[in-house]
Design a protein around this motif. Structure first.
Motif, PDB file in Angstrom:
ATOM      1  N   LEU A  35     -25.835   2.674 -23.250  1.00 23.74           N
ATOM      2  CA  LEU A  35     -25.504   1.664 -24.272  1.00 23.74           C
ATOM      3  C   LEU A  35     -26.805   1.199 -24.907  1.00 23.74           C
ATOM      4  CD1 LEU A  35     -23.199  -0.402 -25.327  1.00 23.74           C
ATOM      5  CD2 LEU A  35     -24.374  -1.985 -23.816  1.00 23.74           C
ATOM      6  N   VAL A  36     -26.852   1.237 -26.241  1.00 21.90           N
ATOM      7  CA  VAL A  36     -28.019   0.771 -26.977  1.00 21.90           C
ATOM      8  C   VAL A  36     -27.716  -0.608 -27.550  1.00 21.90           C
ATOM      9  CG1 VAL A  36     -29.245   1.166 -29.151  1.00 21.90           C
ATOM     10  CG2 VAL A  36     -28.981   3.025 -27.526  1.00 21.90           C
ATOM     11  N   THR A  37     -28.644  -1.530 -27.396  1.00 19.53           N
ATOM     12  CA  THR A  37     -28.409  -2.860 -27.927  1.00 19.53           C
ATOM     13  C   THR A  37     -29.742  -3.470 -28.390  1.00 19.53           C
ATOM     14  OG1 THR A  37     -27.291  -4.964 -27.476  1.00 19.53           O
ATOM     15  CG2 THR A  37     -28.497  -3.989 -25.633  1.00 19.53           C
ATOM     16  N   ARG A  38     -29.691  -4.695 -28.904  1.00 18.42           N
ATOM     17  CA  ARG A  38     -30.915  -5.287 -29.442  1.00 18.42           C
ATOM     18  C   ARG A  38     -30.891  -6.796 -29.289  1.00 18.42           C
ATOM     19  NH1 ARG A  38     -30.325  -5.994 -35.960  1.00 18.42           N
ATOM     20  NH2 ARG A  38     -28.431  -7.277 -35.936  1.00 18.42           N
ATOM     21  N   GLU A  39     -32.087  -7.372 -29.398  1.00 16.69           N
ATOM     22  CA  GLU A  39     -32.194  -8.835 -29.416  1.00 16.69           C
ATOM     23  C   GLU A  39     -33.103  -9.271 -30.559  1.00 16.69           C
ATOM     24  OE1 GLU A  39     -33.106 -10.767 -25.781  1.00 16.69           O
ATOM     25  OE2 GLU A  39     -31.107 -10.343 -25.029  1.00 16.69           O
ATOM     26  N   PRO A  40     -32.964 -10.476 -31.130  1.00 15.78           N
ATOM     27  CA  PRO A  40     -31.821 -11.335 -30.839  1.00 15.78           C
ATOM     28  C   PRO A  40     -30.544 -10.680 -31.354  1.00 15.78           C
ATOM     29  CG  PRO A  40     -33.074 -12.223 -32.697  1.00 15.78           C
ATOM     30  CD  PRO A  40     -33.853 -11.065 -32.150  1.00 15.78           C
ATOM     31  N   GLY A  41     -29.454 -10.817 -30.583  1.00  8.98           N
ATOM     32  CA  GLY A  41     -28.177 -10.227 -30.970  1.00  8.98           C
ATOM     33  C   GLY A  41     -27.579  -9.446 -29.828  1.00  8.98           C
ATOM     34  N   GLY A  42     -26.752  -8.463 -30.172  1.00  9.40           N
ATOM     35  CA  GLY A  42     -26.187  -7.579 -29.164  1.00  9.40           C
ATOM     36  C   GLY A  42     -24.796  -7.968 -28.692  1.00  9.40           C
ATOM     37  N   SER A  43     -24.396  -9.211 -28.933  1.00  7.72           N
ATOM     38  CA  SER A  43     -23.014  -9.643 -28.664  1.00  7.72           C
ATOM     39  C   SER A  43     -22.600 -10.449 -29.900  1.00  7.72           C
ATOM     40  CB  SER A  43     -22.940 -10.530 -27.415  1.00  7.72           C
ATOM     41  OG  SER A  43     -23.696 -11.718 -27.613  1.00  7.72           O
ATOM     42  N   GLU A  44     -21.311 -10.721 -30.017  1.00  7.31           N
ATOM     43  CA  GLU A  44     -20.849 -11.414 -31.229  1.00  7.31           C
ATOM     44  C   GLU A  44     -21.537 -12.781 -31.386  1.00  7.31           C
ATOM     45  OE1 GLU A  44     -16.566 -11.621 -31.459  1.00  7.31           O
ATOM     46  OE2 GLU A  44     -16.707 -13.023 -33.165  1.00  7.31           O
ATOM     47  N   GLY A  45     -21.567 -13.533 -30.297  1.00  3.26           N
ATOM     48  CA  GLY A  45     -22.190 -14.857 -30.351  1.00  3.26           C
ATOM     49  C   GLY A  45     -23.684 -14.780 -30.615  1.00  3.26           C
ATOM     50  N   ALA A  46     -24.337 -13.827 -29.961  1.00  3.40           N
ATOM     51  CA  ALA A  46     -25.787 -13.709 -30.131  1.00  3.40           C
ATOM     52  C   ALA A  46     -26.144 -13.231 -31.536  1.00  3.40           C
ATOM     53  CB  ALA A  46     -26.358 -12.769 -29.073  1.00  3.40           C
ATOM     54  N   GLU A  47     -25.287 -12.407 -32.151  1.00  2.46           N
ATOM     55  CA  GLU A  47     -25.553 -11.979 -33.534  1.00  2.46           C
ATOM     56  C   GLU A  47     -25.427 -13.176 -34.487  1.00  2.46           C
ATOM     57  OE1 GLU A  47     -26.673  -9.052 -34.874  1.00  2.46           O
ATOM     58  OE2 GLU A  47     -26.780  -8.046 -32.932  1.00  2.46           O
ATOM     59  N   ALA A  48     -24.513 -14.106 -34.176  1.00  2.00           N
ATOM     60  CA  ALA A  48     -24.397 -15.321 -35.010  1.00  2.00           C
ATOM     61  C   ALA A  48     -25.666 -16.158 -34.877  1.00  2.00           C
ATOM     62  CB  ALA A  48     -23.160 -16.116 -34.608  1.00  2.00           C
ATOM     63  N   ILE A  49     -26.196 -16.242 -33.657  1.00  2.27           N
ATOM     64  CA  ILE A  49     -27.451 -16.992 -33.458  1.00  2.27           C
ATOM     65  C   ILE A  49     -28.611 -16.263 -34.144  1.00  2.27           C
ATOM     66  CG2 ILE A  49     -29.087 -17.855 -31.720  1.00  2.27           C
ATOM     67  CD1 ILE A  49     -26.698 -18.218 -29.812  1.00  2.27           C
ATOM     68  N   ARG A  50     -28.577 -14.915 -34.142  1.00  3.17           N
ATOM     69  CA  ARG A  50     -29.637 -14.137 -34.801  1.00  3.17           C
ATOM     70  C   ARG A  50     -29.805 -14.557 -36.275  1.00  3.17           C
ATOM     71  NH1 ARG A  50     -32.181  -8.885 -34.409  1.00  3.17           N
ATOM     72  NH2 ARG A  50     -32.863  -8.264 -36.483  1.00  3.17           N
ATOM     73  N   GLU A  79     -24.312 -11.895 -20.424  1.00  2.00           N
ATOM     74  CA  GLU A  79     -23.018 -12.092 -19.768  1.00  2.00           C
ATOM     75  C   GLU A  79     -21.922 -11.196 -20.342  1.00  2.00           C
ATOM     76  OE1 GLU A  79     -21.735 -16.187 -19.439  1.00  2.00           O
ATOM     77  OE2 GLU A  79     -19.657 -15.482 -19.338  1.00  2.00           O
ATOM     78  N   LYS A  80     -21.911 -11.080 -21.687  1.00  2.00           N
ATOM     79  CA  LYS A  80     -20.784 -10.379 -22.320  1.00  2.00           C
ATOM     80  C   LYS A  80     -20.995  -8.873 -22.427  1.00  2.00           C
ATOM     81  CE  LYS A  80     -18.556 -14.223 -23.822  1.00  2.00           C
ATOM     82  NZ  LYS A  80     -19.112 -14.927 -24.966  1.00  2.00           N
ATOM     83  N   VAL A  81     -22.261  -8.437 -22.540  1.00  4.60           N
ATOM     84  CA  VAL A  81     -22.509  -7.018 -22.850  1.00  4.60           C
ATOM     85  C   VAL A  81     -23.323  -6.315 -21.754  1.00  4.60           C
ATOM     86  CG1 VAL A  81     -23.643  -5.457 -24.502  1.00  4.60           C
ATOM     87  CG2 VAL A  81     -22.315  -7.415 -25.339  1.00  4.60           C
ATOM     88  N   ILE A  82     -24.476  -6.888 -21.406  1.00  7.68           N
ATOM     89  CA  ILE A  82     -25.408  -6.125 -20.558  1.00  7.68           C
ATOM     90  C   ILE A  82     -24.891  -6.005 -19.124  1.00  7.68           C
ATOM     91  CG2 ILE A  82     -27.751  -6.018 -19.618  1.00  7.68           C
ATOM     92  CD1 ILE A  82     -28.736  -7.358 -22.199  1.00  7.68           C
ATOM     93  N   ARG A  83     -24.541  -7.148 -18.492  1.00  7.86           N
ATOM     94  CA  ARG A  83     -24.097  -7.053 -17.085  1.00  7.86           C
ATOM     95  C   ARG A  83     -22.835  -6.207 -16.911  1.00  7.86           C
ATOM     96  NH1 ARG A  83     -27.009  -9.964 -13.351  1.00  7.86           N
ATOM     97  NH2 ARG A  83     -27.898 -11.885 -14.203  1.00  7.86           N
ATOM     98  N   PRO A  84     -21.813  -6.395 -17.770  1.00  6.49           N
ATOM     99  CA  PRO A  84     -20.617  -5.550 -17.591  1.00  6.49           C
ATOM    100  C   PRO A  84     -20.953  -4.061 -17.705  1.00  6.49           C
ATOM    101  CG  PRO A  84     -20.129  -7.396 -19.050  1.00  6.49           C
ATOM    102  CD  PRO A  84     -21.605  -7.430 -18.793  1.00  6.49           C
ATOM    103  N   ALA A  85     -21.846  -3.704 -18.637  1.00  2.00           N
ATOM    104  CA  ALA A  85     -22.202  -2.287 -18.790  1.00  2.00           C
ATOM    105  C   ALA A  85     -22.912  -1.781 -17.536  1.00  2.00           C
ATOM    106  CB  ALA A  85     -23.081  -2.095 -20.025  1.00  2.00           C
ATOM    107  N   LEU A  86     -23.883  -2.542 -17.046  1.00  2.00           N
ATOM    108  CA  LEU A  86     -24.624  -2.101 -15.855  1.00  2.00           C
ATOM    109  C   LEU A  86     -23.676  -1.946 -14.666  1.00  2.00           C
ATOM    110  CD1 LEU A  86     -27.836  -4.349 -16.166  1.00  2.00           C
ATOM    111  CD2 LEU A  86     -27.662  -1.887 -16.633  1.00  2.00           C
ATOM    112  N   GLU A  87     -22.749  -2.906 -14.542  1.00  3.16           N
ATOM    113  CA  GLU A  87     -21.798  -2.843 -13.415  1.00  3.16           C
ATOM    114  C   GLU A  87     -20.877  -1.633 -13.516  1.00  3.16           C
ATOM    115  OE1 GLU A  87     -20.151  -6.793 -13.424  1.00  3.16           O
ATOM    116  OE2 GLU A  87     -22.043  -7.614 -12.653  1.00  3.16           O
ATOM    117  N   ALA A  88     -20.652  -1.167 -14.762  1.00  2.34           N
ATOM    118  CA  ALA A  88     -19.802   0.018 -14.956  1.00  2.34           C
ATOM    119  C   ALA A  88     -20.601   1.313 -14.790  1.00  2.34           C
ATOM    120  CB  ALA A  88     -19.152  -0.023 -16.335  1.00  2.34           C
TER     121      ALA A  88
END
Ligand code: TMP
Length: 208
Positions: A35-50, A79-88
């Motif tokens: 899974l590729v992601t970025r900061e700030p952002g990467g989840s719906e809420g975090a993209e709004a903060i971005r 919480e929403k993206v990174i941990r669930p992916a790692l756990e999977a």
């Protein structure tokens, strides 16, 4: 089985997003789920903060408010993206993570590193990458590449002066020297394919 968590860090124009994609393809070719992601952002809420963080005047946020916004975005992303992916069992590659806050808001912005890490402990339960790559290019070269990419669209951070960006580059190098187990510094002024090969070589101990 848990996936591995990798972050790419560096100043403006270091080629992080190109390398994130190239590394993801190389790992997928080895049969890993990535899974590729970025900061700030990467989840719906975090993209709004971005959007709050990246747009507007340089002085829109105080250093303290900005640090809290980055921490809030990261808490949601983890919480929403990174941990669930790692756990999977998925490998997660993020374009920037906590060390960007430590470099930009911390060393270059004057916020205490211990305070930033305490916020990270609260917001993201202290999640740290298994490996962090610092893509190192001379500040002037990075600024030239970023200007070519962004034109007139420079964001609140790219607008800051040369001294700020030199502090950021020094900060990443000093984190790497203090924590050699997690960090690797990679010379990102080399050809794109060579940089990707160096990243892969520096992951050999983590690869299945
Ligand atoms: P980028 O998407 O071009 O990497 O832009 C993100 C900008 O935000 C970049 O200038 C670095 C800055 N930034 C911080 O100042 N602190 C942070 O914690 C993160 C993730 C990014």
């Amino acid at each position: 089985m848990s996936g591995r968590f990798l972050s790419l860090e560096g100043g403006e124009g270091a080629g992080k997003s190109t390398q994130v994609r190239a590394l993801a393809s190389a790992l997928e070719a080895r049969g890993l789920s990535v899974l590729v992601t970025r900061e700030p952002g990467g989840s719906e809420g975090a993209e709004a903060i971005r959007a709050l963080l990246m747009q507007g005047d340089v002085a829109r946020w105080s250093a303290h408010a900005e640090t809290l916004l980055f921490a809030a975005a990261r808490a949601d992303h983890v919480e929403k993206v990174i941990r669930p992916a790692l756990e999977a069992g998925t490998w997660v590659i993020t374009d920037r993570f906590i060390d960007s806050t430590r470099a930009y808001q911390g060393v270059a912005g004057g916020i205490d590193d211990a305070a930033i890490l305490a916020l990270h402990g609260f917001g993201a339960r202290g999640l740290l990458p298994d490996r962090t790559f610092v893509l190192d290019v001379p500040v002037a070269e990075g600024a030239r590449r970023a200007a070519m990419r962004d034109g007139e669209m420079a964001d609140r951070f790219a607008m800051r002066g040369e001294h700020f960006h030199a502090d950021v580059a020094r900060a990443f190098r000093s984190f790497a020297s203090r924590e050699p187990g997690r960090f690797r510094i990679v010379d990102a002024s080399r050809a794109t394919g060579d940089v990707t090969a160096m990243l892969l070589a520096e992951l050999s101990d983590l690869l299945p």
